[in-house]
Design a protein around this motif. Structure first.
Motif, short mmCIF file in Angstrom:
data_model
loop_
_atom_site.label_atom_id
_atom_site.label_comp_id
_atom_site.label_asym_id
_atom_site.label_seq_id
_atom_site.Cartn_x
_atom_site.Cartn_y
_atom_site.Cartn_z
N ILE A 2 3.11 2.92 10.63
CA ILE A 2 4.00 2.11 9.79
C ILE A 2 4.99 1.31 10.66
CG2 ILE A 2 5.78 2.21 7.97
CD1 ILE A 2 2.95 2.90 6.99
N GLU A 3 5.55 1.99 11.64
CA GLU A 3 6.53 1.36 12.52
C GLU A 3 5.94 0.12 13.23
OE1 GLU A 3 8.54 3.49 15.98
OE2 GLU A 3 9.09 4.67 14.20
N ASN A 4 4.77 0.32 13.83
CA ASN A 4 4.13 -0.79 14.54
C ASN A 4 3.69 -1.89 13.58
OD1 ASN A 4 4.14 -0.20 17.42
ND2 ASN A 4 2.97 1.61 16.85
N PHE A 5 3.25 -1.47 12.40
CA PHE A 5 2.83 -2.44 11.41
C PHE A 5 4.01 -3.33 11.01
CE2 PHE A 5 1.97 -3.54 6.87
CZ PHE A 5 0.93 -4.43 7.12
N ASN A 6 5.17 -2.71 10.79
CA ASN A 6 6.35 -3.50 10.43
C ASN A 6 6.77 -4.45 11.54
OD1 ASN A 6 6.57 -2.49 7.85
ND2 ASN A 6 7.82 -0.73 8.50
N LYS A 7 6.60 -4.00 12.79
CA LYS A 7 6.88 -4.89 13.92
C LYS A 7 5.94 -6.09 13.89
CE LYS A 7 8.57 -1.72 17.40
NZ LYS A 7 8.04 -0.86 18.45
N ALA A 8 4.67 -5.83 13.59
CA ALA A 8 3.68 -6.91 13.54
C ALA A 8 4.02 -7.90 12.42
CB ALA A 8 2.28 -6.34 13.33
N ILE A 9 4.47 -7.37 11.30
CA ILE A 9 4.89 -8.26 10.20
C ILE A 9 6.01 -9.17 10.68
CG2 ILE A 9 6.06 -8.36 7.95
CD1 ILE A 9 4.64 -5.80 7.17
N GLY A 10 7.00 -8.57 11.36
CA GLY A 10 8.14 -9.33 11.88
C GLY A 10 7.67 -10.45 12.78
N GLU A 11 6.74 -10.10 13.68
CA GLU A 11 6.22 -11.06 14.65
C GLU A 11 5.49 -12.22 13.96
OE1 GLU A 11 6.97 -10.33 17.79
OE2 GLU A 11 6.05 -12.23 18.48
N LEU A 12 4.62 -11.88 13.02
CA LEU A 12 3.82 -12.92 12.36
C LEU A 12 4.65 -13.72 11.36
CD1 LEU A 12 0.32 -11.26 11.77
CD2 LEU A 12 0.89 -13.09 13.37
N SER A 13 5.64 -13.07 10.73
CA SER A 13 6.49 -13.80 9.79
C SER A 13 7.22 -14.94 10.48
CB SER A 13 7.54 -12.86 9.17
OG SER A 13 6.91 -11.83 8.50
N LYS A 14 7.63 -14.66 11.72
CA LYS A 14 8.36 -15.69 12.48
C LYS A 14 7.47 -16.90 12.76
CE LYS A 14 9.86 -12.86 15.73
NZ LYS A 14 10.20 -12.44 17.08
N LYS A 15 6.18 -16.64 12.91
CA LYS A 15 5.28 -17.69 13.38
C LYS A 15 4.51 -18.39 12.28
CE LYS A 15 4.77 -15.49 17.87
NZ LYS A 15 3.97 -14.59 18.68
N PHE A 72 0.84 -1.20 0.00
CA PHE A 72 0.00 0.00 0.00
C PHE A 72 0.87 1.24 0.00
CE2 PHE A 72 0.71 1.25 4.42
CZ PHE A 72 1.16 0.06 4.98
N ASP A 73 0.24 2.37 -0.32
CA ASP A 73 0.94 3.64 -0.38
C ASP A 73 1.12 4.18 1.05
OD1 ASP A 73 1.99 6.02 -1.10
OD2 ASP A 73 0.26 6.72 -2.25
N GLU A 74 2.37 4.34 1.46
CA GLU A 74 2.61 4.79 2.84
C GLU A 74 2.41 6.30 3.01
OE1 GLU A 74 6.28 3.35 4.45
OE2 GLU A 74 5.76 1.25 4.09
N LYS A 75 2.27 6.98 1.88
CA LYS A 75 2.04 8.42 1.94
C LYS A 75 0.72 8.68 2.67
CE LYS A 75 0.89 10.93 -1.57
NZ LYS A 75 0.78 10.95 -3.03
#
Lengths: 90, 445
Positions: B249-262, B239-242
């Motif tokens: 965005i920061e928290n979303f990227n953290k969530a991606i990291g968390e779910l990617s691991k699992k 998606f467009d981050e603008k």
């Protein structure tokens, strides 16, 4: 947009102030909605039922509702058990 | 603590704190205490035994006033109970009151309520989101364990995100809309708010199911078999981050990291028609609203304003009874459906809707769950956007595609911004895959 005509179609009385304010806002909103035309939709079937279900009919049998009185009590103008409406036939 | 004490404790909390937050339009104190006493005597306990539940002011509850946050319905008393509410009661929930909302569910801030704006319990200078803002605030402030809202374009997920709780928009056709005051019938869906995934899930399990009184509910729901998070593939929607807050965005990227691991694997998902979803949505939703709200004419319900003839009585009743946003959308919808413009707007919008659905169908070929932020920003200040409808509409950019496609989604609280306002992650799954959403949300705990 002919706001006079559309508000008549919608049976919605608008104040002069509202008409002016809405006209300005609609100019912006419609410009943005016109983005829709950037997409080619040739040959695309529009969606009218997202579930794919069609004509889900029930049996044509009457059912007892049980709370008729409450519905009638909600009428703003009532005579006997009828909703009162202004005369429409001369 | 027995149930009566629990109810009294909640009522006291409401009396103490809701004067400022204003999540409820009406609290049914005596009824809920009476109900608690009755439930105490029950031997067999239902799934929601003793849960305190708040309902949005657009769901019928027999004998109680209902207004959909509008002056046009003031004084209207429900003649029956909505199926979703009845199912909650049948499982021994205690309905404590009706919550504030944007008039006829049109809005993203609760500022469009005809009565008063609701404030965000996290910080009362900010909006709770909308249109189910009162229901979200009631749970966030611990006035209720669970609440019901309705979601047409994000009206459950967005306020859940703004208030830092869970909110579920179920698959279209899984929860009956019988007794829900209609906004846009092809998009509206009732769903729960809760502070825990368990409460959210039990509420959903309670309210779902075929209802002969709603012909759009599925007779059979082909629910997916259980799948562990570690067996799922995760799709990250591009998606467009603008226009998005940095913290989002920061928290979303953290969530991606968390779910990617699992999860089993992670894939990037392109949805080319996402950016047109919101304009398509506003045409479809406003068109359906203009038709659904035609019934409020002063004859059968609520307010009546006398004119010189029948037609002018309709016009006056509606002109005085509806608020600004409702009028704006009725006009937009009437225009989109009027002769000469139907093809250009309504039909075109329904075609775009087909393309948005296709984007999702494609995505679910490679992913079991998709993620995207729930909203581009955290809660905004009261009054900040109320004079700019377009900027308010754009706040729904990540939530409306889900309604257009009829799939299910959940907003899970994840992180905060520097002001302490909550961020939300939206997890999306295919039709009937609510179980996946609950699993994935647990992965973010």
């Amino acid at each position: 947009m002919d706001i006079e005509k559309v508000s008549k179609l919608a049976r919605l009385e608008l104040s002069e102030e509202e008409k002016e304010k809405f006209s300005k806002q609609f100019e912006n909103i419609m410009k943005w909605i016109d983005e829709l035309n950037e997409t080619n939709t040739d040959g695309i079937e529009p969606i009218f039922s997202i579930t794919g279900m069609e004509n889900n009919l029930r049996n044509d049998r009457e059912e007892f509702f049980g709370n008729r009185e409450r519905i009638i009590k909600n009428f703003p103008n009532r005579e006997y058990d009828f909703a009162k409406v202004k005369k429409v036939i001369e | 603590m027995n149930l009566e004490e629990k109810v009294r404790e909640h009522i006291n909390k409401i009396k103490e704190k809701d004067g400022k937050i204003k999540s409820f339009i009406e609290v049914w104190e005596e009824d809920s205490i009476k109900r608690a006493k009755e439930l105490e005597l029950k031997k067999e306990k239902g799934k929601l035994y003793g849960k305190i539940v708040a309902i949005k002011d657009n769901m019928l509850f027999e004998g109680k006033e209902i207004t959909a946050g509008s002056k046009i319905l003031k004084g209207h008393i429900s003649s029956y109970t909505a199926t979703a509410v009845k199912k909650m009661i049948d499982e021994d929930a205690i309905i404590i009151g009706r919550t504030n909302m944007d008039e006829f569910a049109m809005g993203s801030s609760n500022e469009n309520s005809a009565y008063f704006p609701t404030r965000n319990p996290i910080n009362t200078d900010y909006v709770p989101g909308g249109s189910s803002g009162g229901s979200a605030a009631a749970v966030a402030a611990d006035f209720a364990d669970i609440s019901l809202g309705s979601d047409t374009g994000g009206s459950i997920r967005q306020p859940a995100s703004f208030c830092g709780i869970y909110g579920l928009k179920p698959t279209y056709g899984t929860v009956s809309r019988y007794g829900l005051i209609a906004f846009a019938s092809s998009l509206d869906q009732i769903g729960p708010f809760a502070k825990t995934i368990d409460d959210l899930k039990s509420a959903y399990d309670t309210i779902k199911g075929f209802d002969p009184n709603d012909s759009t509910t599925y007779k059979e729901m082909k629910e997916h078999s259980d799948k562990k998070l570690s067996d799922m593939s995760l799709g990250i929607i591009e998606f467009d981050e603008k226009g998005c807050d940095e913290a989002v965005i920061e928290n979303f990227n953290k969530a991606i990291g968390e779910l990617s691991k699992k999860t089993k694997k992670t894939v990037k998902i392109k949805m080319p028609h996402l950016k047109y979803a919101i304009s398509s949505y506003y045409i479809v939703a406003s068109s359906e609203a203009s038709s659904n709200l035609a019934r409020f004419d002063g004859i059968r319900y609520g307010r009546y304003e006398e004119g010189k003839d029948l037609e002018s009585s309709y016009e006056k009743t509606r002109g005085k009874g509806f608020g600004t946003e409702v009028k704006r959308r009725i006009i937009l919808g009437t225009y989109a459906l009027s002769a000469g413009y139907y093809d250009e707007y309504y039909l075109k919008a329904q075609k775009i809707r087909a393309l948005v659905k296709k984007d999702f169908d494609e995505a679910f070929k490679t992913a079991d769950i998709l993620i995207i932020p729930t909203t581009p920003t955290t809660a905004f200040k009261i009054g900040e956007k109320s004079e700019n409808p377009l900027s308010m509409y754009l706040n729904d950019i990540f939530t409306v595609p889900v309604n257009l496609a009829g799939v299910c989604a959940l907003s899970a609280p994840y992180g905060k911004d520097s002001k302490g306002l909550p961020c939300g992650v939206q997890i999306i799954a295919d039709r009937f895959s609510e179980k996946y959403l609950f699993e994935a949300a647990k992965g973010l705990l």
